[in-house]
Each structure stands twice: as C-alpha cells, then as structure tokens.
Scaffold this active site. Sequence first.
Site, PDB file in Angstrom:
ATOM      1  N   ALA A 104      -3.870   0.450   3.170  1.00 21.52           N
ATOM      2  CA  ALA A 104      -2.864  -0.153   2.297  1.00 21.52           C
ATOM      3  C   ALA A 104      -3.475  -1.105   1.280  1.00 21.52           C
ATOM      4  CB  ALA A 104      -1.823  -0.879   3.132  1.00 21.52           C
ATOM      5  N   LYS A 105      -4.702  -1.577   1.549  1.00 24.27           N
ATOM      6  CA  LYS A 105      -5.274  -2.553   0.646  1.00 24.27           C
ATOM      7  C   LYS A 105      -6.580  -2.063   0.032  1.00 24.27           C
ATOM      8  CE  LYS A 105      -2.701  -5.934   2.801  1.00 24.27           C
ATOM      9  NZ  LYS A 105      -2.591  -7.151   3.545  1.00 24.27           N
ATOM     10  N   ASN A 106      -6.631  -0.773  -0.176  1.00 18.53           N
ATOM     11  CA  ASN A 106      -7.838  -0.169  -0.713  1.00 18.53           C
ATOM     12  C   ASN A 106      -7.652   0.150  -2.187  1.00 18.53           C
ATOM     13  OD1 ASN A 106      -9.269   2.307  -1.578  1.00 18.53           O
ATOM     14  ND2 ASN A 106     -10.257   2.129   0.407  1.00 18.53           N
TER      15      ASN A 106
END
Lengths: 329, 376
Positions: free
Chosen positions: A108-110
């Site tokens: 989700a935070k890539n």
Amino acid sequence: MDSDEGDREPLSRRAEWSDVIPLPQDDGPNPVVPIAYKEDFRETMDYFRAIYQADERSPRALCLTREAILANPGNYTVWHFRRLVLQALNADLYEELDFLQQIANSNAKNYQLWHHRRWVIERLGADARAKELELNKEILSRDTKNYHAWSHRRWVLQALGGWEDELDYCHCLLEQDVFNNSAWNQRYFVITRSPFLGGLKAMRESEVRYTVKAILAQPINESPWRYLRGLYKDDIEALVNDPQVFSVCLKVMNTKSNYIFALIMLLDLLCNDFQPSQEFRDAVDALWTSDTHPLDSDLAKAICYILEHVDSLRAGYWMWRKSKLPQAA
Amino acid sequence: MAAREWNPLDYDVEEGEEEEETPSPSALSSPLPYFDRDRHVAFLEMMYNLMPYHYQSQEINRLTLAFFTISGLHLLQALDRVDKERVADWVLSFQAHPRSKAELNNGQFYGFHGSRTSQLPPDENGVSAHNFGHLASTYCALAILKNVGFNLSTIDKESILISMRNLQQPDGSFMPVHIGAETDLRFVYCAAAICFMLEDWRGMDREKAKEYILNCQSYDGGFGLTPGLESHGGGTYCAVASLRLMGYIEDDLLSKNASSSVVNVPLLLDWCMQRQAADGGFQGRANKPSDTCYAFWIGAVLRILGGYKFIDKVALHRFLLTCQSEFGGFSKYPGTLPDIYHSYYGYTAFSLLEEPGLNPLCAELGMTDLAALGII
C-alpha cells in the site's frame, strides 16, 4: 515479500525456462554493504536480468516480472520492463488492475506500485474512473491516511473527474474520525478545485460553519483550526473580521478546557489588528489563576505568557513570540 | 532486523499503523537512559560488512543503504571503520558514462545507478542498453564520496549536470529516472543537493524549481510532497532544505528579523513547532503518532530557520531513547524493531541535540558538517 520457499519451484527446474541462462549480479570486488540474499530471491533476479538484457517481451517475461515484483516491489527497473511487456503484448489492462488490487494490501505504500497504477489508468481513461475511485476507497478504508492513496485519488479526480461525491466522502471520513488531517486536507482540495463548487471564496461561509461545529465538538483537534485559518488564505483581514472566527475562540476559552488552540488563534488575530472587546480580556483573565504573577495588560503578551505555561512543550517558542510583539503604544 | 517491506525513500511517508509495527508496551523493557554509541557503531559495522536478507527487497537502493551506513559511522565519529579508498572505488563504479557528448541530450540521466542489479554488462559492441542513473542514488553516491574525503572535482560532473536537466519537468519538479516515475519534492531536493555538492547549478533551472516548491506550501504552513498534498515532515524538509541550498532563503532567518521571504515563515514555524507531540517525539503530520525520523525532518527545518532552540530538547531526548534498540540502531516507534533508515535519522537527531561523541550535522545536506565542507 519473500515467496514461500516451500511452495516455489526453482526457475532452474521449470521446463519453460530451460533455454535461459540466468545472469548473475556482478557485485564486483570489495562490495560495500553486501546483502545476504536468499536463494529464491537471487535466482528470480538472475532470470529477470537475463530477460531484461535480452529485451524479451513475451508472456513468460510478464509472468517473471510478476514474480520479481512480489520479491522486490521497490525495483523500478522491473516495473518499467513490465510496462514494456504489457505494451508489446497489448495486454488487458483491466486484468493488470486486478493484479495491482491483489497486491495492494502488502504494498500500500510502495511508490512504484502507485506509479504503475497511474500508468494503467492513464491508458484506460475515463471508463476506468468510477471503479478506480471505488477501489481507492477500499485501500483508504484500511488506512485512512495513506499518503500514496490520497495522492493517487487527487490525480484521478484532476485527470478524469468524478468530483460529485467527493465532499460527501470527506464528510463521511470526518464523521468517523474528526481528527483525520488527511480528510481535512482533501476537503480543502475539493472546495478549492472542484468544478461543481464555486471555489474557496464562494464556499467560505458554509465551510466556516462546518469547521466551527467540528472545533466545538473537539477543541483540542489541531486540524479544523488550521483548516479555518486556511479558509482565509491570503485574506487575513477577512479572517480577523469574521464574527464566526472570533466567537469560536471566545466560546472555547469560556469552557476553560482544551483552549490552547483558541488562545493561539486569538493571538494571531491580535497580531493582525483585531480589536478585542472586554469579553475577550475577561475570558483570558479567567484562565489564569495565579496572583503572584499577574498577567500583562497587553492582551497578546498575556496570551503568550499563559501559553508558556499551559503549552509548556513549546515554552521557548511562546517566549520568543512574546518578545516579537510590538511594544504597546 | 525489520522484516517489513520498505524503500528508504518511501519511509518519510510510510507511517501507517501496520500490525507488526504497532508499539506494544509489553515488548518494552525499560529503555537505556543514555545514547549507547558503542552499540550503534557495532550495528553499523555489521551492516557495512553484511546486511541481513530482510534488506534484499531494498537492493535497488544499495547506495542509499551504503550512505546510511557510512554517513552514520561518520556521525558517530567511527569513520575509521571504513576503508575509504575501497568505498570510493566501489561508488565510482556505479556511474553511468555516456559514450559521447552527443548522448548527453538523448534524454537519459548519466548519474549513478543505485545498485548492480540493474547495471548490466555491456554487449559485444560495448553498448550498455540499461545505462542510466537515478537522482536519489546520485545524491547518495556524491554524499558517500564526500564522507570518505574524495575530491569531487575529479569526476565527470559535466555528464551528470547536463543530462540531469532532462529530468526536470515543465512545472519545475524532477523525475528521478528518465524511464518514467513519480515526480515530487524528494527529487527536487536530490537535484538541488547534487548541484550544491558539485558546486555547479547548470543541472537545474532553480527558478522553476523554486516555483514548484512554493506551490507545495499547504494552507497550514507545512509542505506536501506535491502541490495541494497534505503537509508532511519529509516534504517540508525537502522544500526548506532545497530553498536554502539554492540560495533562496538565508541561514537562521528567524534571528535576522527577515520580514519578507519567499515562503510564509511564521505559518511554517508554527506548523513545525506543533509537530512536537506530548510524548516528546515529532510527528510527520497533524494527529499522527510520533516517529523517530521526524526528529530529523522537522528538527532540521527548525535548525535551518533558526528555530531549533525553541523545541523541548529534554522531552525529545527522552522519546528518542525509547526508540533506541538493544540490538543497536533505532526503530520507528518505541518497542519495535530497528532498521537502517530510522537508525540513521536517529543519529542525525542526536547530532542536532548535540549529543557528546557525535559529529555536528549539516542540516541542509543531511550529513556531517565535516563531510559537507570536505574536511575529512
């Protein structure tokens, strides 16, 4: 994310890869910060390098980039090559979206994933808009402050539209958690940029009312205070003259609890030539119960002094602010 | 060591409360009441010699990992653990070289690769098809070279600077690689730092970059990573440090009574000050938990502006010690596992706090003053 070593069949034993000679990484002599690669990771990347070097844009290359991405989602060259392969194969980009949604949870935070997602949506265009905004909501539902998700959402709105329900969505999020600064920020974005609303000035009055309600519900919440100030960006005079603004300061101070931000707002108003009535003086005086250290006659100085004590983490800052105030006439 | 996925450059926005990272009081033994320099040196030495497999997903940014390790050792006054010549040779081997001057305008960026993983051997004609650099890797490469006292005037800076312009976008922002990627303030910062270290501003249009930065200042005074995004500690650092490096704001602004500035300084200062939370640590955004690295991102902004003296240093010191790991290094939150990124920013935070035994920090370059000034 490591693939489970037990499940994965090594590439060297897969028939469809038997013609490929893996290309090992040449770490060179004396490498610094060498990494203790696991065998399956190393192998996946060796095969990727071979395909990348040969520029093979085939279905099996597409599968391999998937494996490489799962092992190494930050590797931008793998993602880039995947895009080249997708184009060469004229692949179904809706399937690609499915793939991205499947791996969204653990990535989700890539940055690379989000950039790739944007690339896909750019190609799908307006048709993909509604579903994309919904899928984005799903990701946000798991983490309502995911910076990447918000960034992507804003891009979709600006590139493809879909503004109609956005203010409602912000309101929903704020009902769930009025402390959600991302939702306040999105609200600001919507009122200033939505083609369906009139822009900041036109929305100001109703937004001030909305914000004041939120402040009164939780005066200790920094977000709506910042938002209120933001509604008067580049128009300080209007901020100072808006009765809704100075009234909410007074109201909160009179509750004698959670009044720090009210004091700070009042200080800012005073620094911008706000002329306080006696009520304000009385309210500030009521917050200070010490006889040994009476408050300054200058209201702004008095506020700084109180803040030094009640917001003691920032005592140094409030002392400095006080020293910067114009000397009383 | 930290098992979760991360990209060092992503860290400044990766703040979610993932399950494996939620601080758990039961996991907390009472923290050491002092900064355990020796243990941190041992941690960094270990990384320098071999990084655990958990870092394999970060291999594309190997140079960044090296920067954290080497610059970290320098901050801890333990640079003698590093073979400087060997490091310099290793770093220089990552530079992408054009075959001719004509290639400098082919759109590619002839900076440094981040790792060997994508630095493929040339074909039989000596052509390397994947020969391009990354802005962040280039910043790290130059920063490492400065840390080991390497004379930057001997490298091919012409190629770096001229080809770097290809990465600047019409709105002033920068893309990190020519093959396409997100554009945001992180890469404006990398570009500014690269030009600053090479002492040559041909690499970018500073005015355009400044415009982009100013467009990133939010209604609350902080800066988001792109225009209109929520104000954020990492974004704010990139904005302010870039403006400082480019010469648009002077040092110690607050003491000089500068009444006008390109940015709204009072609002920015107020936003930064509010980021110190009740637990003494710094948060990256309003109403989010404190995280070790923001002690640097926000602390450094305050240092640049001349407002670091306003923070509650005792409270910050106390918070940071709760993030100090018994294994050496620092974690993001109290009681979680350490990682090289939060360790590095923990060290820079302690340097800002003037912890004895640490070298002073150059806030706008994020490394020791000594390295920044070239005095090794």
